[in-house]
Design a protein around this motif. Structure first.
Motif, PDB file in Angstrom:
ATOM      1  N   GLU A  16      -8.123  -9.234   2.231  1.00  0.00           N
ATOM      2  CA  GLU A  16      -7.931  -7.868   2.713  1.00  0.00           C
ATOM      3  C   GLU A  16      -6.447  -7.490   2.693  1.00  0.00           C
ATOM      4  OE1 GLU A  16      -8.873  -5.047   6.576  1.00  0.00           O
ATOM      5  OE2 GLU A  16      -9.721  -7.051   6.489  1.00  0.00           O
ATOM      6  N   ALA A  17      -5.596  -8.390   3.126  1.00  0.00           N
ATOM      7  CA  ALA A  17      -4.154  -8.123   3.120  1.00  0.00           C
ATOM      8  C   ALA A  17      -3.650  -7.912   1.693  1.00  0.00           C
ATOM      9  CB  ALA A  17      -3.403  -9.273   3.795  1.00  0.00           C
ATOM     10  N   ALA A  18      -4.123  -8.729   0.759  1.00  0.00           N
ATOM     11  CA  ALA A  18      -3.721  -8.589  -0.644  1.00  0.00           C
ATOM     12  C   ALA A  18      -4.161  -7.237  -1.195  1.00  0.00           C
ATOM     13  CB  ALA A  18      -4.304  -9.728  -1.476  1.00  0.00           C
ATOM     14  N   GLN A  19      -5.370  -6.831  -0.846  1.00  0.00           N
ATOM     15  CA  GLN A  19      -5.883  -5.544  -1.319  1.00  0.00           C
ATOM     16  C   GLN A  19      -5.072  -4.379  -0.745  1.00  0.00           C
ATOM     17  OE1 GLN A  19      -9.843  -4.432   0.022  1.00  0.00           O
ATOM     18  NE2 GLN A  19     -10.249  -3.510  -1.974  1.00  0.00           N
ATOM     19  N   VAL A  20      -4.765  -4.439   0.527  1.00  0.00           N
ATOM     20  CA  VAL A  20      -3.988  -3.363   1.161  1.00  0.00           C
ATOM     21  C   VAL A  20      -2.597  -3.281   0.550  1.00  0.00           C
ATOM     22  CG1 VAL A  20      -2.888  -2.660   3.327  1.00  0.00           C
ATOM     23  CG2 VAL A  20      -5.291  -3.355   3.321  1.00  0.00           C
ATOM     24  N   LEU A  21      -1.919  -4.419   0.411  1.00  0.00           N
ATOM     25  CA  LEU A  21      -0.573  -4.406  -0.173  1.00  0.00           C
ATOM     26  C   LEU A  21      -0.600  -3.900  -1.612  1.00  0.00           C
ATOM     27  CD1 LEU A  21       1.111  -7.638   1.203  1.00  0.00           C
ATOM     28  CD2 LEU A  21       1.637  -5.277   1.781  1.00  0.00           C
ATOM     29  N   SER A  22      -1.613  -4.289  -2.376  1.00  0.00           N
ATOM     30  CA  SER A  22      -1.726  -3.810  -3.758  1.00  0.00           C
ATOM     31  C   SER A  22      -1.902  -2.299  -3.811  1.00  0.00           C
ATOM     32  CB  SER A  22      -2.914  -4.481  -4.457  1.00  0.00           C
ATOM     33  OG  SER A  22      -2.661  -5.836  -4.642  1.00  0.00           O
ATOM     34  N   ARG A  23      -2.773  -1.779  -2.966  1.00  0.00           N
ATOM     35  CA  ARG A  23      -2.995  -0.322  -2.944  1.00  0.00           C
ATOM     36  C   ARG A  23      -1.733   0.424  -2.525  1.00  0.00           C
ATOM     37  NH1 ARG A  23      -8.437  -0.823  -0.058  1.00  0.00           N
ATOM     38  NH2 ARG A  23      -7.067  -0.521   1.695  1.00  0.00           N
ATOM     39  N   LEU A  24      -1.013  -0.107  -1.558  1.00  0.00           N
ATOM     40  CA  LEU A  24       0.230   0.543  -1.136  1.00  0.00           C
ATOM     41  C   LEU A  24       1.281   0.479  -2.235  1.00  0.00           C
ATOM     42  CD1 LEU A  24       0.476  -0.673   2.554  1.00  0.00           C
ATOM     43  CD2 LEU A  24       0.042   1.658   1.764  1.00  0.00           C
ATOM     44  N   LEU A  25       1.390  -0.652  -2.892  1.00  0.00           N
ATOM     45  CA  LEU A  25       2.378  -0.818  -3.948  1.00  0.00           C
ATOM     46  C   LEU A  25       2.126   0.155  -5.098  1.00  0.00           C
ATOM     47  CD1 LEU A  25       4.876  -2.476  -4.565  1.00  0.00           C
ATOM     48  CD2 LEU A  25       3.409  -4.124  -5.721  1.00  0.00           C
ATOM     49  N   GLU A  26       0.866   0.461  -5.375  1.00  0.00           N
ATOM     50  CA  GLU A  26       0.520   1.409  -6.433  1.00  0.00           C
ATOM     51  C   GLU A  26       1.062   2.815  -6.153  1.00  0.00           C
ATOM     52  OE1 GLU A  26      -3.714   1.280  -6.714  1.00  0.00           O
ATOM     53  OE2 GLU A  26      -3.723  -0.702  -7.640  1.00  0.00           O
ATOM     54  N   ARG A  27       1.358   3.098  -4.916  1.00  0.00           N
ATOM     55  CA  ARG A  27       1.839   4.428  -4.549  1.00  0.00           C
ATOM     56  C   ARG A  27       3.338   4.599  -4.800  1.00  0.00           C
ATOM     57  NH1 ARG A  27      -0.405   6.467   0.951  1.00  0.00           N
ATOM     58  NH2 ARG A  27       0.178   8.394  -0.083  1.00  0.00           N
TER      59      ARG A  27
END
Length: 93
Positions: A16-27
């Motif tokens: 979950e943490a990896a997914q959240v960080l990935s989504r934020l980084l895409e922004r």
């Protein structure tokens, strides 16, 4: 105080943490900054740690790194945002 984090919960938390960080980084803009690759590396490490926890639950339970690595990744993302802001890139979209 020792942590009580079963391997399955640890793996789920890391994913979950990896997914959240990935989504934020895409922004953020795709430009190369020293902290962007560091965040991407932390995401890869979290995914690897989750896979290891799934494959070896006995040795993966109650590991402090399951909590510390996501925090480190979040800190690197914050530094990335600060660096972008300092150079005038505007930060997240």
């Amino acid at each position: 105080m020792p942590i009580d984090l079963p391997a399955a919960a640890s793996a789920a938390y890391l994913r979950e943490a990896a997914q959240v960080l990935s989504r934020l980084l895409e922004r953020f803009p795709a430009g190369s900054m020293v902290f962007r690759p560091a965040v991407e590396e932390q995401v890869a490490i979290m995914r690897l740690m989750a896979r290891i926890a799934d494959e070896n639950p006995v040795d993966s339970a109650n590991q402090n790194l399951s909590l510390l690595v996501p925090l480190r990744g979040a800190g690197m993302l914050l530094r990335h945002a600060e660096a972008l802001r300092a150079e005038g890139a505007g930060g997240a979209r």
